[in-house]
Design a protein around this motif. Structure first.
Motif, PDB file in Angstrom:
ATOM      1  N   ALA A 100       0.918  -1.258  -0.181  1.00  0.00           N
ATOM      2  CA  ALA A 100      -0.154   0.145  -0.039  1.00  0.00           C
ATOM      3  C   ALA A 100       0.797   1.224  -0.004  1.00  0.00           C
ATOM      4  CB  ALA A 100      -0.796  -0.059   1.197  1.00  0.00           C
ATOM      5  N   ARG A 101       1.866   1.178   0.725  1.00  0.00           N
ATOM      6  CA  ARG A 101       2.759   2.268   0.866  1.00  0.00           C
ATOM      7  C   ARG A 101       3.475   2.662  -0.581  1.00  0.00           C
ATOM      8  NH1 ARG A 101       5.761   1.178   6.779  1.00  0.00           N
ATOM      9  NH2 ARG A 101       3.772   2.406   8.002  1.00  0.00           N
ATOM     10  N   ARG A 143       2.256   1.774  -3.490  1.00  0.00           N
ATOM     11  CA  ARG A 143       1.117   2.563  -4.444  1.00  0.00           C
ATOM     12  C   ARG A 143       0.964   3.755  -4.204  1.00  0.00           C
ATOM     13  NH1 ARG A 143      -2.243  -1.140  -7.038  1.00  0.00           N
ATOM     14  NH2 ARG A 143      -3.903   0.498  -6.659  1.00  0.00           N
ATOM     15  N   ASP A 144       0.787   4.185  -2.653  1.00  0.00           N
ATOM     16  CA  ASP A 144       0.478   5.641  -2.395  1.00  0.00           C
ATOM     17  C   ASP A 144       1.793   6.400  -3.104  1.00  0.00           C
ATOM     18  OD1 ASP A 144      -1.520   4.840  -1.099  1.00  0.00           O
ATOM     19  OD2 ASP A 144      -1.141   5.042   0.872  1.00  0.00           O
ATOM     20  N   ALA A 145       2.991   5.923  -2.882  1.00  0.00           N
ATOM     21  CA  ALA A 145       4.144   6.698  -3.359  1.00  0.00           C
ATOM     22  C   ALA A 145       4.162   7.181  -4.737  1.00  0.00           C
ATOM     23  CB  ALA A 145       5.476   6.061  -3.194  1.00  0.00           C
ATOM     24  N   HIS A 175       1.057   7.279  -6.508  1.00  0.00           N
ATOM     25  CA  HIS A 175       0.019   8.300  -6.747  1.00  0.00           C
ATOM     26  C   HIS A 175      -0.189   9.399  -6.076  1.00  0.00           C
ATOM     27  CE1 HIS A 175      -1.872   5.149  -9.323  1.00  0.00           C
ATOM     28  NE2 HIS A 175      -1.375   4.151  -8.771  1.00  0.00           N
ATOM     29  N   LEU A 176       0.625   9.653  -4.998  1.00  0.00           N
ATOM     30  CA  LEU A 176       0.454  10.710  -4.159  1.00  0.00           C
ATOM     31  C   LEU A 176       1.172  11.839  -5.007  1.00  0.00           C
ATOM     32  CD1 LEU A 176      -0.198  11.486  -1.237  1.00  0.00           C
ATOM     33  CD2 LEU A 176       2.245  11.513  -0.766  1.00  0.00           C
ATOM     34  N   ARG A 233      -1.588  12.179 -13.864  1.00  0.00           N
ATOM     35  CA  ARG A 233      -1.045  10.904 -13.053  1.00  0.00           C
ATOM     36  C   ARG A 233      -1.580   9.687 -14.097  1.00  0.00           C
ATOM     37  NH1 ARG A 233       3.798  11.309 -11.515  1.00  0.00           N
ATOM     38  NH2 ARG A 233       4.283   9.396  -9.841  1.00  0.00           N
ATOM     39  N   SER A 267       7.943   8.369  -7.353  1.00  0.00           N
ATOM     40  CA  SER A 267       7.755   8.307  -6.043  1.00  0.00           C
ATOM     41  C   SER A 267       7.866   9.938  -5.693  1.00  0.00           C
ATOM     42  CB  SER A 267       8.880   7.452  -5.200  1.00  0.00           C
ATOM     43  OG  SER A 267       8.897   7.743  -3.855  1.00  0.00           O
ATOM     44  N   LEU A 289       7.013  10.716  -2.811  1.00  0.00           N
ATOM     45  CA  LEU A 289       7.392  10.662  -1.489  1.00  0.00           C
ATOM     46  C   LEU A 289       8.956  10.901  -1.467  1.00  0.00           C
ATOM     47  CD1 LEU A 289       6.698  10.079   1.513  1.00  0.00           C
ATOM     48  CD2 LEU A 289       7.041   7.925   1.156  1.00  0.00           C
ATOM     49  N   PRO A 318       9.946   2.905  -0.414  1.00  0.00           N
ATOM     50  CA  PRO A 318       8.843   3.588  -1.264  1.00  0.00           C
ATOM     51  C   PRO A 318       9.376   5.070  -1.429  1.00  0.00           C
ATOM     52  CG  PRO A 318       8.134   3.289   1.076  1.00  0.00           C
ATOM     53  CD  PRO A 318       9.263   2.298   1.114  1.00  0.00           C
ATOM     54  N   ASP A 319      10.446   5.306  -0.776  1.00  0.00           N
ATOM     55  CA  ASP A 319      10.911   6.785  -0.761  1.00  0.00           C
ATOM     56  C   ASP A 319      12.225   6.886  -1.355  1.00  0.00           C
ATOM     57  OD1 ASP A 319      12.144   5.455   1.367  1.00  0.00           O
ATOM     58  OD2 ASP A 319      12.208   7.580   2.516  1.00  0.00           O
TER      59      ASP A 319
END
Length: 280
Positions: free
Chosen positions: A47-48, A50-52, A54-55, A89, A133, A135, A198-199
């Motif tokens: 999840a992290r 994926r968030d990285a 799309h955020l 995106r 990413s 993030l 993720p970062d």
């Protein structure tokens, strides 16, 4: 009749090595499946990641952070904001080619800026793009630039404009550097997230950036983050590439990273996990 085990969880003897790595090793098992904790940790990491991707990147805050770094280094800036041809995106992810080129309005704005406010003589242009990413860029772009500028202060190399790009990929730095007439290009971009990273920030270096350059013309420094390659070591490697490129007028496959030849790597301070005795 054999006694029933106190627990259905079977510990893995390699579990102690997890002290030294974020890799998924020594997870143990419950029957033929992963233990519940390991399964939930995997879902959280996924999840992290994926968030990285799309955020959205907070460009306003990033611009303020970059301008503060430049001001502390005594550099006037500016920090410019451009966009790729990707309209949002979803299109960025589906059409990688759109992320490699500036939008027509951004290209016109950059060309006009060069005509109206040509920068003082400089060697290095810096491009910061969200990549895969946001993030990574939000966390690491400004401190990485700060570390780089500190090292460059002891050299004759000058940093020029800093450009932020929305929905950008690595190759978008080429038309930007070409328009800015930069001798060298340093690009900071969010890398594709891993399940334990993720970062992760990537650094791409190109000598004489120009449209149509291939990946073979670039050098890459990967996994810049607190748990990976530290800012100081990434800067150590990047400074070697910058100084050698300035001396030899090349980059990419023709320029090998020999920054640690004949001297201990900064990473060696953390030791080699294979030489340590795991706690039992």
């Amino acid at each position: 009749m054999a006694d029933k085990p106190d627990t259905i969880l079977v510990e893995n003897p390699w579990q102690t090595l997890r002290e030294y790595t974020d890799a998924r090793i020594g997870l143990g098992r419950a029957g033929i499946s992963l233990p519940t904790r390991a399964h939930l940790e995997f879902q959280l990491a996924h999840a992290r990641a994926r968030d990285a991707v799309h955020l959205p990147l907070g460009f306003v805050q990033l611009q303020q952070d970059l301008e503060q770094v430049l001001a502390q280094a005594g550099l006037p800036g500016p920090v410019l904001k451009l966009a790729s041809q990707a309209d949002g995106r979803p299109q960025y992810l589906q059409r990688p080619d759109y992320g490699r080129q500036l939008s027509s309005s951004s290209q016109e704005a950059l060309t006009q800026w060069m005509a109206d406010s040509p920068p003082a003589a400089f060697d290095i242009a810096v491009v910061v793009a969200d990549g895969l990413s946001s993030l990574a860029v939000q966390r690491h772009a400004a401190p990485m630039l700060d570390c780089l500028l500190t090292s460059l202060a002891d050299t004759s190399l000058k940093v020029g404009p800093v450009v932020m790009v929305e929905q950008g990929r690595v190759a978008i730095g080429d038309p930007i550097g070409e328009t800015l007439k930069a001798r060298m290009l340093v690009m900071l971009i969010g890398e594709r997230p891993g399940l334990s990273s993720p970062d992760s920030l990537g650094i791409y270096f190109t000598w004489k950036p120009a449209s149509g350059k291939h990946d073979a013309n670039r050098n890459c420094i990967s996994n810049v983050r607190h748990e990976g390659l530290r800012y100081e070591e990434a800067t150590h490697k990047l400074m070697y590439l910058l100084l050698e490129a300035d001396r030899r007028a090349l980059s990419g496959v023709a320029l090998k990273d020999e920054s640690d030849n004949g001297q201990p790597s900064l990473a060696s301070k953390s030791g080699n996990l294979l030489l340590k005795t795991p706690n039992t």
